[in-house]
Design a protein around this motif. Structure first.
Motif, PDB file in Angstrom:
ATOM      1  N   TRP A 391      15.909  86.880 -76.889  1.00  0.00           N
ATOM      2  CA  TRP A 391      17.177  86.208 -76.564  1.00  0.00           C
ATOM      3  C   TRP A 391      18.369  87.132 -76.820  1.00  0.00           C
ATOM      4  O   TRP A 391      19.305  87.187 -76.038  1.00  0.00           O
ATOM      5  CB  TRP A 391      17.291  84.954 -77.430  1.00  0.00           C
ATOM      6  CG  TRP A 391      18.579  84.198 -77.252  1.00  0.00           C
ATOM      7  CD1 TRP A 391      18.881  83.278 -76.313  1.00  0.00           C
ATOM      8  CD2 TRP A 391      19.749  84.331 -78.071  1.00  0.00           C
ATOM      9  NE1 TRP A 391      20.157  82.818 -76.489  1.00  0.00           N
ATOM     10  CE2 TRP A 391      20.718  83.453 -77.565  1.00  0.00           C
ATOM     11  CE3 TRP A 391      20.068  85.111 -79.193  1.00  0.00           C
ATOM     12  CZ2 TRP A 391      21.978  83.321 -78.124  1.00  0.00           C
ATOM     13  CZ3 TRP A 391      21.315  84.985 -79.742  1.00  0.00           C
ATOM     14  CH2 TRP A 391      22.259  84.095 -79.211  1.00  0.00           C
ATOM     15  N   LEU A 528      15.549  76.776 -76.356  1.00  0.00           N
ATOM     16  CA  LEU A 528      16.831  77.311 -76.824  1.00  0.00           C
ATOM     17  C   LEU A 528      17.989  76.463 -76.316  1.00  0.00           C
ATOM     18  O   LEU A 528      17.902  75.839 -75.254  1.00  0.00           O
ATOM     19  CB  LEU A 528      17.008  78.752 -76.356  1.00  0.00           C
ATOM     20  CG  LEU A 528      15.989  79.768 -76.910  1.00  0.00           C
ATOM     21  CD1 LEU A 528      16.161  81.108 -76.230  1.00  0.00           C
ATOM     22  CD2 LEU A 528      16.140  79.903 -78.416  1.00  0.00           C
ATOM     23  N   LYS A 531      19.531  77.693 -72.732  1.00  0.00           N
ATOM     24  CA  LYS A 531      18.555  77.994 -71.682  1.00  0.00           C
ATOM     25  C   LYS A 531      19.192  77.975 -70.295  1.00  0.00           C
ATOM     26  O   LYS A 531      18.816  78.766 -69.417  1.00  0.00           O
ATOM     27  CB  LYS A 531      17.393  77.013 -71.740  1.00  0.00           C
ATOM     28  CG  LYS A 531      17.758  75.555 -71.535  1.00  0.00           C
ATOM     29  CD  LYS A 531      16.520  74.689 -71.614  1.00  0.00           C
ATOM     30  CE  LYS A 531      16.866  73.223 -71.384  1.00  0.00           C
ATOM     31  NZ  LYS A 531      15.670  72.361 -71.445  1.00  0.00           N
ATOM     32  N   ILE A 534      21.059  81.213 -69.869  1.00  0.00           N
ATOM     33  CA  ILE A 534      20.103  82.317 -69.715  1.00  0.00           C
ATOM     34  C   ILE A 534      19.535  82.338 -68.303  1.00  0.00           C
ATOM     35  O   ILE A 534      19.407  83.398 -67.682  1.00  0.00           O
ATOM     36  CB  ILE A 534      18.971  82.186 -70.758  1.00  0.00           C
ATOM     37  CG1 ILE A 534      19.529  82.458 -72.161  1.00  0.00           C
ATOM     38  CG2 ILE A 534      17.827  83.148 -70.449  1.00  0.00           C
ATOM     39  CD1 ILE A 534      18.535  82.172 -73.269  1.00  0.00           C
TER      40      ILE A 534
END
Length: 554
Positions: A391, A528, A531, A534
């Protein structure tokens, strides 16, 4: 009014002033209704009427006339029942009460039955001399007028308050703990440096896993004044329905109220309660969707990510162990991927005293309605470390990707809206430029004179300048969006060092991880909190031809 020389009346003088007797902003008291003015009128009246022997003042300053729940009014009525008073004098009927029905009942029935003389000076009303038409017609009309006045004032005050709330102005009598009212503008909140520090500490302790009770105990042990006591120390006449008798101390309820209040993120949420009516003090709680909520009205004490993480912890039932001040590392974060129930921690001892910590499905543990889903804590930690390392690389990639996007026409969702706004502004700018250009031909054709030409040209020029400024602002916003990319709000180098040496703490977990799911086959799924961001970075990277070093997870 006629005097009754055969009897001396022990006379109570009742004075009342309320917020309703000021302007709708509650700033300037009406001089005609001031306590001083009422006192003077009543004293002069008693001097002119020797049959009225002064028995005392009863003064309710700051109390509404829409009900009779007033301390001095109650004391006066108690003295009436005790036989200490024969007569009541008021400046006018509205000072005694603005509620039509109850006011009329006291004058026409209660006082008559008790033999109490009632005098409203400015209304020229005296029960001793009043005839039936005055008591049963004139006074009810005056009472109705006062009742309507209270309703109108209540409506105006409420309307004024709603306008202020919609603007994001703070309308409360006292600033919440952690803030104080600005000296320049009482409707603006600014952080109280000392109390704001305590608020930050409360949020930090909750992230670490301390319960509300543990936080309250910690603050009490450290001698930190509770919000109520702190306000009193600052010289504020503060009281609250939450406070009991004696010195107020920190409690779990006080801590939870602070942890749940989004005012600490810079959001002003007001209008949470509303009075049943202007005649009734009782308030009812409004549904959350009816609150007046305005963002970015004042400086935040707690960042949004911390606040959201704390709300998540408050919603989840974190099982605590009696002899531990803090929960275990994964409490409230680890769940069975199949049944959705939480996983429970078990510590088993093997040969030579070797302890191994495992997590199993609580649904299986209680009633065998699911499978064990066993996972060792050491294996769990290694998997999460790997996920968070990846991450961090993605966040670093996002920073580099943002530089690439500066030179491209790719947008984030919000940037796209700003781009559309720019397109509309450019159309508007073209319109003004066209109008400005046509003025020369209009002047030449005699359609406008030179004065009109200069006025129109100046107007179109000024409008064009404003539109160009708006376009520049929208473009700046888009650049800011690209520049920011996604950010964890933390020191990436610090995180890298911590994770590379295998360190992971609860604050890091609850800040970055939404939940951990354990599958039947032992697979670990780390969900997470970022997300969506991301995923967006991955899509933008593919379109931009940008090679990412981190693997997209979560």
């Amino acid at each position: 009014m006629m005097k009754d020389n055969k009897k001396i009346y022990r006379t109570a003088v009742y004075l009342r002033l309320s917020k309703g007797d000021s302007d709708v902003d509650g700033c300037t008291k009406s001089e005609s209704n001031s306590i001083t003015n009422q006192r003077m009128i009543c004293e002069n009246f008693l001097k002119k009427n020797p049959d009225l022997k002064f028995a005392g003042f009863y003064i309710d300053d700051g109390f509404t006339g829409t009900n009779f729940d007033r301390p001095e009014m109650k004391r006066m009525l108690d003295d009436v029942d005790a036989g200490l008073i024969d007569c009541i004098v008021v400046k006018d009927l509205s000072r005694f009460g603005r509620e039509r029905i109850e006011t009329g009942t006291y004058i026409a029935r209660t006082f008559k039955e008790k033999g109490i003389r009632f005098i409203a000076i400015n209304d020229h009303y005296d029960t001793l001399t009043a005839d039936g038409s005055e008591t049963h017609i004139v006074m009810p009309i005056k009472a109705l007028t006062n009742d309507n006045f209270s309703r109108d004032i209540s409506t105006k005050v409420r309307s004024s308050q709603e306008i202020k709330m919609e603007k994001g102005d703070f309308i409360g009598a006292f600033a919440m703990y952690g803030y104080r009212k600005s000296l320049e503008n009482k409707n603006v909140l600014i952080p109280d440096e000392y109390a704001a520090g305590i608020v930050k500490e409360i949020f930090a302790d909750r992230l670490k896993g301390l319960s509300a009770s543990a936080i309250a105990q910690k603050l009490n042990d450290a001698g930190i004044l509770s919000p109520a006591e702190y306000k009193k120390k600052q010289g504020q006449k503060y009281s609250t329905s939450f406070q009991g008798a004696g010195i107020s101390r920190w409690s779990a309820q006080t801590v939870i109220r602070i942890l749940k209040d989004e005012v600490y993120t810079g959001v002003m949420a007001q209008g949470k309660r509303v009075k049943v009516s202007y005649k009734v003090k009782k308030e009812i709680r409004r549904p959350k969707e009816e609150w007046v909520r305005v963002e970015n009205t004042h400086q935040a004490i707690v960042d949004q990510r911390t606040f959201d993480s704390v709300q998540m912890l408050l919603q989840r039932d974190t099982i605590r162990v009696a002899d531990r001040k803090e929960p275990y590392l994964y409490s409230g974060l680890i769940y069975c991927a199949d049944c959705g129930m939480s996983m429970i921690r078990r510590s088993d001892t093997y040969g030579k005293g070797r302890k191994v910590v495992n997590y199993i499905c609580s649904n299986y543990n209680r009633n065998r309605q699911c499978s064990r889903h066993t996972i060792r804590e050491s294996e769990l930690t290694e998997s999460i470390l790997e996920t968070l390392r990846s991450w961090i690389e993605i966040v670093a990639d996002a920073d580099r990707l943002a530089q690439r996007l500066n030179d491209m026409t790719l947008d984030y969702d919000s940037a796209l809206e700003h781009d559309r706004e720019i397109a509309e502004l450019r159309k508007e700018l073209l319109k003004y430029d066209t109008l400005k250009s046509s003025l020369y031909q209009d002047l030449k054709d005699g359609l406008i004179n030179e004065t009109q030409f200069n006025r129109y040209r100046e107007e179109y020029t000024n409008r064009g300048i404003k539109v160009r400024d708006s376009i520049a602002e929208q473009e700046r916003i888009i650049r800011d969006i690209y520049d920011k990319g996604i950010s964890c709000g933390m020191d990436l180098d610090m995180l890298r060092e911590k994770l590379n040496i295998g360190q992971i703490d609860r604050v890091l977990l609850v800040t970055l991880v939404d939940r951990i799911l354990i599958h039947k086959n032992g697979d670990i799924e780390v969900v997470l909190k970022m997300k969506d961001e991301i995923g967006k970075v991955k899509i933008l990277a593919e379109v931009a031809g940008f090679e990412m070093t981190g693997e997209v997870v979560g």
